[in-house]
Design a protein around this motif. Structure first.
Motif, PDB file in Angstrom:
ATOM      1  N   LYS A 174     -10.505 -12.032  -5.828  1.00 46.97           N
ATOM      2  CA  LYS A 174     -10.393 -10.911  -6.783  1.00 46.97           C
ATOM      3  C   LYS A 174     -10.586 -11.415  -8.203  1.00 46.97           C
ATOM      4  O   LYS A 174     -11.270 -10.799  -9.013  1.00 46.97           O
ATOM      5  N   GLY A 179     -12.439  -3.006  -0.790  1.00 52.27           N
ATOM      6  CA  GLY A 179     -12.198  -3.629  -2.086  1.00 52.27           C
ATOM      7  C   GLY A 179     -13.056  -4.855  -2.335  1.00 52.27           C
ATOM      8  O   GLY A 179     -12.668  -5.954  -1.986  1.00 52.27           O
ATOM      9  N   PHE A 220     -11.573  -1.207   6.673  1.00 54.34           N
ATOM     10  CA  PHE A 220     -12.513  -1.555   5.589  1.00 54.34           C
ATOM     11  C   PHE A 220     -13.945  -1.616   6.122  1.00 54.34           C
ATOM     12  O   PHE A 220     -14.884  -1.129   5.490  1.00 54.34           O
ATOM     13  N   TYR A 270      -3.637 -10.232  -6.317  1.00 55.13           N
ATOM     14  CA  TYR A 270      -4.022  -9.462  -7.516  1.00 55.13           C
ATOM     15  C   TYR A 270      -3.224  -9.908  -8.743  1.00 55.13           C
ATOM     16  O   TYR A 270      -2.997  -9.127  -9.658  1.00 55.13           O
ATOM     17  N   ARG A 300      -7.359   6.220  -0.925  1.00 58.75           N
ATOM     18  CA  ARG A 300      -7.450   5.134  -1.911  1.00 58.75           C
ATOM     19  C   ARG A 300      -8.878   5.007  -2.431  1.00 58.75           C
ATOM     20  O   ARG A 300      -9.817   4.979  -1.653  1.00 58.75           O
ATOM     21  N   TYR A 336      -1.339  -4.409   3.825  1.00 57.74           N
ATOM     22  CA  TYR A 336      -2.680  -4.958   4.046  1.00 57.74           C
ATOM     23  C   TYR A 336      -2.813  -5.238   5.545  1.00 57.74           C
ATOM     24  O   TYR A 336      -1.924  -5.846   6.147  1.00 57.74           O
TER      25      TYR A 336
HETATM   26  N1  GLN Z   1      -8.595  -6.258   0.827  1.00 54.62           N
HETATM   27  C1  GLN Z   1      -9.802  -5.509   0.750  1.00 54.62           C
HETATM   28  C2  GLN Z   1      -9.433  -4.052   0.593  1.00 54.62           C
HETATM   29  O1  GLN Z   1      -8.297  -3.738   0.483  1.00 54.62           O
HETATM   30  C3  GLN Z   1     -10.667  -5.651   1.959  1.00 54.62           C
HETATM   31  C4  GLN Z   1     -10.660  -6.957   2.637  1.00 54.62           C
HETATM   32  C5  GLN Z   1     -11.405  -6.919   3.916  1.00 54.62           C
HETATM   33  O2  GLN Z   1     -12.330  -6.162   4.079  1.00 54.62           O
HETATM   34  N2  GLN Z   1     -10.979  -7.688   4.832  1.00 54.62           N
HETATM   35  O3  GLN Z   1     -10.274  -3.206   0.578  1.00 54.62           O
END
Ligand code: GLN
Ligand code: PMP
Length: 378
Positions: A231, A34, A16, A201, A360, A121
């Motif tokens: 979120k 995200g 990320f 989520y 994604r 994740y």
């Molecule tokens: N969960 C977020 C994603 O999927 C990012 C979380 C983070 O950057 N640690 O993009």
């Protein structure tokens, strides 16, 4: 100098951070990491300002302020008919990420095995490894991301201590069916392992209702439910999360939390304690907004020729790449040539190479951002 931790030496930068950095360097529209590119609700931010001005600025109780734990428990009762004792069955953490970390450290011993459904994740892996336990991956198969029953059965043994399920699921947008969760539950009972259900989520589902794993029969006795307000309120920077579960597990998770961070920012906890009990009107708008954003991006991507997989939950959509393409190269090409950043999903797999065929997109963005990204992709 002596070497550092062998486990930590293997860690690399989170995908990320890498992709957001690349987006900035290339001035690309960031549909990778995200997080919303708009602020959280003003009324919630005003509640935090009020708390800051009311001198709620010292350490909070390590378990979390009681009104917040009560609000969280109240919501599980009213949304899911799930009874949670605010005094002993909730601990407030610095986001879901810290809850996951504390749960792994609280439950696992070296040699224990943890079944993880990939794509996963990224913090699951690191938390399990830091606890000295072994990751046992089971692949969710595209395009519907089902697990193969035989593969899952084979992954489980007397060494299995924990299985992590993320529902609704990042990055695939999958919402597990009742049969799938019931099957996982049966395995957990049969082999006596715990379940960690990451439900961050929970309020982002489309045409399906979210049902916490802990509400399936007696699974509450062996399930740690994790969620956060990042979120739901579009305030990912506040990092307010929690773990819910049987009192003995929460006590152990809290024991790790008290020695990792001790507590969570107190003013933000006061704001959330009020916001959570007043969120009903907000939720209606929130869900409508995300449904609209999903439709803009999914429809737009299809028109650009992407082979998208309709998400049932989360704020992500996956696209299958044409044969011969590789996710990392494809993402680089999109950033450089089309000025749109996405996530290469191979980062979420350790067993299968399915991730190399998918990328994604995140639609937690202003409609205008999505429309501009789609223009670039045409
Ligand atoms: N969960 C977020 C994603 O999927 C990012 C979380 C983070 O950057 N640690 O993009
Ligand atoms: N679990 C999943 C599946 C996630 O996607 C994320 C973050 N985006 C988290 C946990 C972490 O949540 P938090 O920001 O509350 O730590």
């Amino acid at each position: 100098m002596k070497p550092l931790s062998n486990t930590v030496e293997q860690f690399t930068e989170s995908i990320f951070s890498t992709m957001t950095k690349m987006a900035m360097e290339n001035k690309a529209i960031n549909l990778s990491q995200g997080f919303p590119d708009f602020d959280g609700p003003r009324w919630v931010i005003d509640l935090a300002t009020k708390a800051l001005n009311e001198a709620k600025n010292q350490y909070a109780p390590s378990m979390g302020i009681l009104p917040l734990r009560q609000a969280i428990a109240h919501n599980y009762q009213r949304f899911y008919n799930m009874k949670v004792d605010a005094a002993s069955e909730v601990v407030v953490t610095n986001g879901a990420t810290e809850a996951i970390f504390c749960a792994c450290l609280a439950l696992l011993n070296p040699g224990d095995e943890v079944v993880v459904l990939e794509p996963f994740y990224d913090s699951y892996l690191a938390s399990i490894q830091l606890a000295g336990a072994k990751v046992v991956p089971v692949t969710l198969k595209a395009p519907d991301f089902h697990f193969d029953i035989e593969e899952l059965k084979a992954a489980v043994s007397s060494k299995t201590k924990l299985l992590i399920v993320n529902n609704p699921h990042n990055p695939t947008g999958k919402v597990f069916t009742a049969d799938e969760i019931a099957f996982i539950g049966d395995l957990a009972r049969k082999h006596d392992f715990y379940l960690l259900s990451d439900e961050v989520y929970e309020f982002l589902t489309y045409d399906v209702a979210h049902k916490p794993t802990a509400t399936y029969g007696d699974l509450k006795d062996r399930t740690i439910t994790i969620s956060s307000t990042g979120k739901t309120f579009g305030l990912t920077g506040w990092k307010i999360g929690w773990a819910i579960g049987p009192a003995n597990l929460i006590k152990a998770i809290h024991n790790v939390h008290q020695f990792s961070t001790f507590c969570v920012a107190q003013p933000l906890q006061w704001a959330m304690s009020e916001a959570l009990i007043k969120m009903d009107d907000y939720l209606v708008e929130f869900k409508a907004d995300y449904l609209r954003k999903k439709n803009i991006l999914v429809k737009g991507l299809k028109e650009c020729g992407f082979n998208t997989i309709e998400p049932k939950g989360t704020y992500f959509v996956m696209a299958m790449l044409p044969a011969g393409e590789n996710d990392v190269d494809y993402c680089k090409k999109l950033i450089i040539e089309k000025k749109v950043a996405t996530i290469p999903t191979s980062a979420f797999y350790i067993k299968s190479d399915e991730g190399t065929r998918m990328i994604r997109f995140c639609f937690a963005k202003q409609d205008e951002t999505l429309i501009n990204a789609l223009k670039n992709l045409h």
